[in-house]
Design a protein around this motif. Sequence first.
Motif, PDB file in Angstrom:
ATOM      1  N   LEU A  12       0.820  -1.211   0.000  1.00  0.00           N
ATOM      2  CA  LEU A  12       0.000   0.000   0.000  1.00  0.00           C
ATOM      3  C   LEU A  12       0.857   1.265   0.000  1.00  0.00           C
ATOM      4  O   LEU A  12       0.568   2.225  -0.724  1.00  0.00           O
ATOM      5  CB  LEU A  12      -0.947  -0.006   1.198  1.00  0.00           C
ATOM      6  N   ILE A  13       1.920   1.282   0.794  1.00  0.00           N
ATOM      7  CA  ILE A  13       2.807   2.445   0.826  1.00  0.00           C
ATOM      8  C   ILE A  13       3.508   2.622  -0.518  1.00  0.00           C
ATOM      9  O   ILE A  13       3.620   3.738  -1.029  1.00  0.00           O
ATOM     10  CB  ILE A  13       3.814   2.325   1.986  1.00  0.00           C
ATOM     11  N   THR A  14       3.954   1.538  -1.121  1.00  0.00           N
ATOM     12  CA  THR A  14       4.599   1.609  -2.432  1.00  0.00           C
ATOM     13  C   THR A  14       3.636   2.135  -3.484  1.00  0.00           C
ATOM     14  O   THR A  14       4.000   2.982  -4.307  1.00  0.00           O
ATOM     15  CB  THR A  14       5.122   0.214  -2.839  1.00  0.00           C
ATOM     16  N   ALA A  15       2.394   1.650  -3.481  1.00  0.00           N
ATOM     17  CA  ALA A  15       1.398   2.126  -4.439  1.00  0.00           C
ATOM     18  C   ALA A  15       1.118   3.610  -4.243  1.00  0.00           C
ATOM     19  O   ALA A  15       0.985   4.366  -5.217  1.00  0.00           O
ATOM     20  CB  ALA A  15       0.113   1.318  -4.306  1.00  0.00           C
ATOM     21  N   LEU A  16       1.034   4.063  -3.007  1.00  0.00           N
ATOM     22  CA  LEU A  16       0.805   5.473  -2.730  1.00  0.00           C
ATOM     23  C   LEU A  16       1.960   6.336  -3.244  1.00  0.00           C
ATOM     24  O   LEU A  16       1.733   7.387  -3.855  1.00  0.00           O
ATOM     25  CB  LEU A  16       0.616   5.688  -1.228  1.00  0.00           C
ATOM     26  N   LEU A  17       3.173   5.890  -3.028  1.00  0.00           N
ATOM     27  CA  LEU A  17       4.336   6.639  -3.517  1.00  0.00           C
ATOM     28  C   LEU A  17       4.371   6.700  -5.040  1.00  0.00           C
ATOM     29  O   LEU A  17       4.715   7.735  -5.616  1.00  0.00           O
ATOM     30  CB  LEU A  17       5.629   6.027  -2.974  1.00  0.00           C
ATOM     31  N   LEU A  19       1.750   6.606  -7.046  1.00  0.00           N
ATOM     32  CA  LEU A  19       0.686   7.523  -7.471  1.00  0.00           C
ATOM     33  C   LEU A  19       1.079   8.982  -7.252  1.00  0.00           C
ATOM     34  O   LEU A  19       0.735   9.850  -8.044  1.00  0.00           O
ATOM     35  CB  LEU A  19      -0.611   7.209  -6.727  1.00  0.00           C
ATOM     36  N   GLU A  20       1.797   9.281  -6.191  1.00  0.00           N
ATOM     37  CA  GLU A  20       2.236  10.649  -5.921  1.00  0.00           C
ATOM     38  C   GLU A  20       3.338  11.081  -6.873  1.00  0.00           C
ATOM     39  O   GLU A  20       3.464  12.257  -7.196  1.00  0.00           O
ATOM     40  CB  GLU A  20       2.728  10.778  -4.477  1.00  0.00           C
ATOM     41  N   SER A  22       3.752  10.108 -10.059  1.00  0.00           N
ATOM     42  CA  SER A  22       3.344  10.135 -11.462  1.00  0.00           C
ATOM     43  C   SER A  22       3.250  11.543 -12.046  1.00  0.00           C
ATOM     44  O   SER A  22       3.727  11.770 -13.145  1.00  0.00           O
ATOM     45  CB  SER A  22       2.014   9.403 -11.633  1.00  0.00           C
TER      46      SER A  22
END
Length: 102
Positions: A12-17, A19-20, A22
């Motif tokens: 989840l943290i990796t996905a959030l990073l 997305l930020e 991009s």
Amino acid sequence: MKRFKKILIFVLITALLILEASPLLAQGPFSVLKGKVVGIRARMWLDVESDTDKAIVNFRIGRRTQYTPKRYPNPGERVEVQYLVQHGTPVAHFVNILGGPK
């Protein structure tokens, strides 16, 4: 179960990073402004009056700014500035000196 939670949190943290980050990667090409040089202040700021709306834009310049031909533009000369906006400030990367007034 603890291992599953750690892996889930990591994903989840990796996905959030991702997305930020991009929008930062998608800045795309430089913006271009053509206009007349009003002045250069302290060899750090290039003031250009836009041809389209006559607004004065202050560009940050520095040692990485490339000029064609290799010199600072004089006040009154027409220029084409390729720039990016970094932290809310337009930073000139390429300045093409087009010549004198129209």
